[in-house]
Enzyme design. Structure first.
Site, mmCIF file in Angstrom:
data_model
loop_
_atom_site.group_PDB
_atom_site.id
_atom_site.type_symbol
_atom_site.label_atom_id
_atom_site.label_comp_id
_atom_site.label_asym_id
_atom_site.label_seq_id
_atom_site.Cartn_x
_atom_site.Cartn_y
_atom_site.Cartn_z
ATOM 1 C CB SER A 1 1.436 -5.499 6.481
ATOM 2 O OG SER A 1 0.606 -4.916 5.748
ATOM 3 C CE1 TYR B 1 3.576 -6.609 1.188
ATOM 4 C CE2 TYR B 1 1.230 -6.419 2.195
ATOM 5 C CZ TYR B 1 2.661 -5.914 2.413
ATOM 6 O OH TYR B 1 3.582 -5.197 3.488
#
EC number: 1.1.1.330
Length: 318
Positions: free
Chosen positions: A194, A207
């Site tokens: 990501s 995350y």
């Protein structure tokens, strides 16, 4: 005595040469970026991805969003697909659609990567004797909303779940599939990281850290095995219109999963670390080359504090 204008200032030539060298260095970097960009975004066709490197592609998190789009794109290129996800019903539906639309074989394996006890033995049995050319490590989980570390709801279980899904699944699936690829001397592993892994993102700290792991793991693994015919790519998307991102309507900078994946697959073999989509590549270049990391962190903190406040306000109103 010499006129003042002709007096030589000590070191001025040195600074001039340093300036020329710096300008040349930045010019060279810009030229390399443009050249690599043209190669990936104009000439890229994803020719390395297809049945010639192995009949089967394995996709985790294959029933929604980016994972589903990868499964369909690889099927469109003629590969048979192993879909791995949590819901047997959604797996059946996705497999049926792929089989009917693209006329390829499919296989499903129901597995909850958040509860890893014994699932890898079952997955290993399901993959046995398959000629796997492509592995897409896509399954992932994020926060419900941006939050301070110690205030994350059900923190202990959330940590276990996020690390098991975002990190352990990548390592374990690679452990299962890589030996077969090495035996044939060819294979592609696509690890979906990501843009949040490109620099620390406050209030999404865990995350962000798990996605940084995926990026580092991918680049290190590529260096280890590229001379043995294995291509490992780290894919770092910005926002894509998926359920995970809670974005319903695609835009030019927040593409549909299908648009994003079609673009990303074309970069395989040309970029070992990619943002996958030209507008995302431009955003990635700006955020890592022009914006200092400290500024990016501050901007992330400000944005996520706003998102957190709005979420908690809506929750309170309910």
């Amino acid at each position: 005595m010499a006129p003042e204008s002709l007096v030589e200032v000590p070191g001025c030539n040195c600074f001039w040469y340093l300036g020329v060298l710096a300008a040349a260095w930045w010019g060279l970097r810009a030229a390399c970026c443009l050249l690599n960009g043209a190669r990936a975004w104009v000439l890229g066709s994803g020719a390395q991805v297809g049945p010639r490197i192995g009949k089967w592609a394995v996709v985790t998190g294959a029933t929604d969003g980016i994972g589903k789009a990868y499964a369909e794109e690889l099927a469109r290129r003629g590969m048979s697909i192993v879909l791995i996800s949590r819901s047997p019903e959604k797996l059946d539906e996705a497999a049926k659609h792929i089989k009917e639309t693209f006329k390829v074989e499919t296989k499903i394996i129901a597995a909850d990567f958040g509860k890893p006890t014994e699932i890898y033995e079952r997955i290993e049995a399901g993959l046995r004797d398959l000629e796997i050319g492509v592995l897409v490590n896509n399954v992932g989980v994020s926060y419900e909303y941006p939050e301070y570390f110690l205030e994350i709801p059900d923190l202990e279980n959330t940590l276990d779940k996020m690390i098991n899904i975002n990190i352990m699944s990548v390592c374990q699936m690679t452990r299962l599939v890589l030996p077969g690829m090495l035996g044939r001397g060819k294979g592609v592993i696509l690890n979906i990281s990501s843009a949040s892994g490109m620099y620390p993102v406050p209030l999404l700290t865990v995350y962000s850290a798990t996605k940084a792991f995926v990026d580092f793991f991918s680049r290190g693994l590529h260096a280890e095995y590229r001379n043995k015919g294995i291509n490992v790519q780290s894919v770092l998307p910005f926002y894509v219109a998926t359920k995970l991102a809670k974005i319903r309507k695609p835009t030019w900078d927040k593409p549909s999963p299908e648009t994003y994946v079609r673009s990303a697959v074309n970069t395989v073999g040309l970029q070992t670390q990619t943002n996958g989509y030209l507008p995302h590549a431009i955003m990635g270049w700006i955020s890592t080359s022009l914006v200092p990391v400290s500024v990016a962190i501050s901007m992330g903190m400000k944005m996520n504090k706003g998102l957190r406040s709005r979420f908690l306000k809506r929750k309170k109103q309910k």
